[in-house]
Motif scaffolding. Sequence first.
Motif, PDB file in Angstrom:
ATOM      1  N   GLN A 168      72.427  82.266 -21.741  1.00 14.69           N
ATOM      2  CA  GLN A 168      73.613  82.021 -22.559  1.00 14.69           C
ATOM      3  C   GLN A 168      74.772  82.952 -22.226  1.00 14.69           C
ATOM      4  O   GLN A 168      75.927  82.555 -22.307  1.00 14.69           O
ATOM      5  N   GLY A 169      74.502  84.170 -21.837  1.00 11.53           N
ATOM      6  CA  GLY A 169      75.550  85.144 -21.594  1.00 11.53           C
ATOM      7  C   GLY A 169      76.097  85.175 -20.181  1.00 11.53           C
ATOM      8  O   GLY A 169      76.934  86.015 -19.865  1.00 11.53           O
ATOM      9  N   ILE A 170      75.664  84.273 -19.327  1.00  7.96           N
ATOM     10  CA  ILE A 170      76.098  84.300 -17.930  1.00  7.96           C
ATOM     11  C   ILE A 170      77.553  83.857 -17.815  1.00  7.96           C
ATOM     12  O   ILE A 170      77.926  82.782 -18.285  1.00  7.96           O
ATOM     13  N   GLU A 171      78.348  84.689 -17.189  1.00 10.68           N
ATOM     14  CA  GLU A 171      79.749  84.373 -16.958  1.00 10.68           C
ATOM     15  C   GLU A 171      79.856  83.198 -15.978  1.00 10.68           C
ATOM     16  O   GLU A 171      79.143  83.155 -14.979  1.00 10.68           O
ATOM     17  N   ARG A 172      80.724  82.247 -16.289  1.00 12.43           N
ATOM     18  CA  ARG A 172      80.952  81.045 -15.470  1.00 12.43           C
ATOM     19  C   ARG A 172      79.670  80.245 -15.282  1.00 12.43           C
ATOM     20  O   ARG A 172      79.414  79.669 -14.222  1.00 12.43           O
ATOM     21  N   ARG A 173      78.867  80.208 -16.317  1.00  9.62           N
ATOM     22  CA  ARG A 173      77.575  79.531 -16.287  1.00  9.62           C
ATOM     23  C   ARG A 173      77.715  78.071 -15.854  1.00  9.62           C
ATOM     24  O   ARG A 173      76.950  77.593 -15.025  1.00  9.62           O
ATOM     25  N   GLN A 174      78.669  77.353 -16.432  1.00  8.91           N
ATOM     26  CA  GLN A 174      78.830  75.928 -16.105  1.00  8.91           C
ATOM     27  C   GLN A 174      79.118  75.732 -14.621  1.00  8.91           C
ATOM     28  O   GLN A 174      78.573  74.830 -13.986  1.00  8.91           O
ATOM     29  N   ASP A 175      79.963  76.575 -14.051  1.00 10.05           N
ATOM     30  CA  ASP A 175      80.265  76.480 -12.616  1.00 10.05           C
ATOM     31  C   ASP A 175      79.006  76.691 -11.777  1.00 10.05           C
ATOM     32  O   ASP A 175      78.782  75.989 -10.789  1.00 10.05           O
TER      33      ASP A 175
END
Length: 116
Positions: free
Chosen positions: A96-103
């Motif tokens: 959940q906390g990953i930066e730019r997860r969707q990318d």
Amino acid sequence: GISDEFNAAMLRVQTATGMADEEKAIAHIGEGFKGWTADEVLGIALFSVIRHPDDFAACVIRSVNNSGDSDSIGCVAGALQGARLGVSAIPGKWIQGIERRQDLETLGDKLAAAAA
């Protein structure tokens, strides 16, 4: 040479897997340096995977809890465990906390489609 250092590190990993005390095992792999060179980073990461083969979180936590290059060791251990166990093994709160997860997920989907 490099291959000699790698082979020596892998032999230390093999010996360390039989040691009960994980701190001593990691010190043995890192020859006291605990992960400041590439062969030690790989060795400690591999040791963490071997010690915690079915538990992504325990593997990564083990790999980063040392006084060496812990972020690099954790990255390698996480990559190895992720490849072995898949994304479903990663704790949801970590994802959940990953930066730019969707990318990253979109890129991963594209790579998987290309590989198929």
